[in-house]
Design an enzyme around this catalytic site. Structure first.
Site, short mmCIF file in Angstrom:
data_model
loop_
_atom_site.label_atom_id
_atom_site.label_comp_id
_atom_site.label_asym_id
_atom_site.label_seq_id
_atom_site.Cartn_x
_atom_site.Cartn_y
_atom_site.Cartn_z
N ASP A 105 14.77 51.94 9.45
CA ASP A 105 13.89 51.51 10.52
C ASP A 105 14.43 50.23 11.15
OD1 ASP A 105 12.25 53.61 9.88
OD2 ASP A 105 10.87 52.39 8.68
N1 URA Z 1 11.63 54.29 4.35
C1 URA Z 1 11.02 53.61 5.35
O1 URA Z 1 9.81 53.64 5.49
N2 URA Z 1 11.80 52.90 6.19
C2 URA Z 1 13.15 52.80 6.07
O2 URA Z 1 13.80 52.11 6.87
C3 URA Z 1 13.75 53.53 5.03
C4 URA Z 1 12.99 54.26 4.16
#
Ligand code: URA
Length: 242
Positions: A105
């Site tokens: 993310d």
């Molecule tokens: N899970 C999430 O919620 N975000 C990420 O960036 C990676 C795994």
């Protein structure tokens, strides 16, 4: 890992005597994996990408970069308005069409693999290979044994999708800090899994992929090519020949 003195490698690759190779290195005309190196006795990977005076001496078919993604960058190759993780290294590797093999993310940090090897990226992401990824997560409340149990059985997300069993280890010194081990990659997976228990994620950092640990020496925005043993580990985790 096969390492060799830089002056020897340049001499071999450019067809120069060792003294000539040393002169070029001391003059700052030799780059190893995109970075100028002025130390003739520096040990470098035998398969390193070398350039002399801006011209490539040797070209590896594919490049594999470990990047420590800072918060705020998109896990994408390019974006019209926002900075991406590939922007971190674009100038260093202008001839490569790099992309992230898997996403974090925008607000997450840590290990992203950048490569131009489509088949390896595809194999790493293929659900059937269950490649292990490890995350350090900070929650907005203490983690509980109920969460540990739920993760180990497989959390059912709010939309009804059942996740594979995942590892959850609580830091005894601070139960808001946990280590999560996943074997799949679903959009916002960790945030959604904790959401089922009413917990929010304050920070999320990926520290390992397929048994390869993020190099702590890199720091946010840092990058380096994978070593040969690291690449072999990843290829093994992705079910490919080493
Ligand atoms: N899970 C999430 O919620 N975000 C990420 O960036 C990676 C795994």
């Amino acid at each position: 890992m096969a390492q060799i003195r830089l002056d020897k490698l340049v001499a071999q690759a450019a067809g120069l005597p060792r003294s000539g190779a040393r002169r070029e290195i001391l003059a700052g005309r030799v780059a190893v994996d995109g970075r100028i190196c002025r130390q003739p006795d520096q040990k470098v990977e035998q398969q390193a990408e070398l350039s002399l005076g801006g011209g490539l001496l040797r070209w590896q078919e594919h490049l594999y970069l470990m990047v420590d993604k800072p918060a705020g960058l998109l896990s994408a190759s390019r974006d019209a308005s926002r900075a991406t993780v590939v922007d971190l290294v674009r100038e260093q590797y202008p001839r490569r069409e790099l992309f992230p093999a898997g996403r974090l993310d925008r607000d997450s940090t840590g290990f992203v693999l950048l490569t131009d090897d489509g088949p390896l990226a595809h194999a790493l992401l293929a659900p059937k290979h269950h490649v292990e990824k490890v995350y350090k997560v900070t929650l907005d409340c203490p983690a509980t044994n109920e969460m540990v149990q739920g993760f180990s059985e497989g959390v059912t997300l709010a939309d009804g999708e059942r996740m594979r069993p995942a590892g959850l280890v609580i830091d005894p010194a601070d139960p808001t800090r946990v280590t999560v081990t996943l074997h799949q990659g679903v959009y916002h997976q960790i945030k959604r899994m904790f959401g089922v228990f009413g917990a929010g994620v304050c920070a999320l950092r990926r520290v390992a992929i397929g048994g390869v640990q993020l190099d702590p020496a890199l720091g946010p925005g840092g990058s380096r090519p994978l070593t040969a043993p690291e690449l072999a580990l990843l290829r093994g985790a992705a079910g490919m020949e080493k």
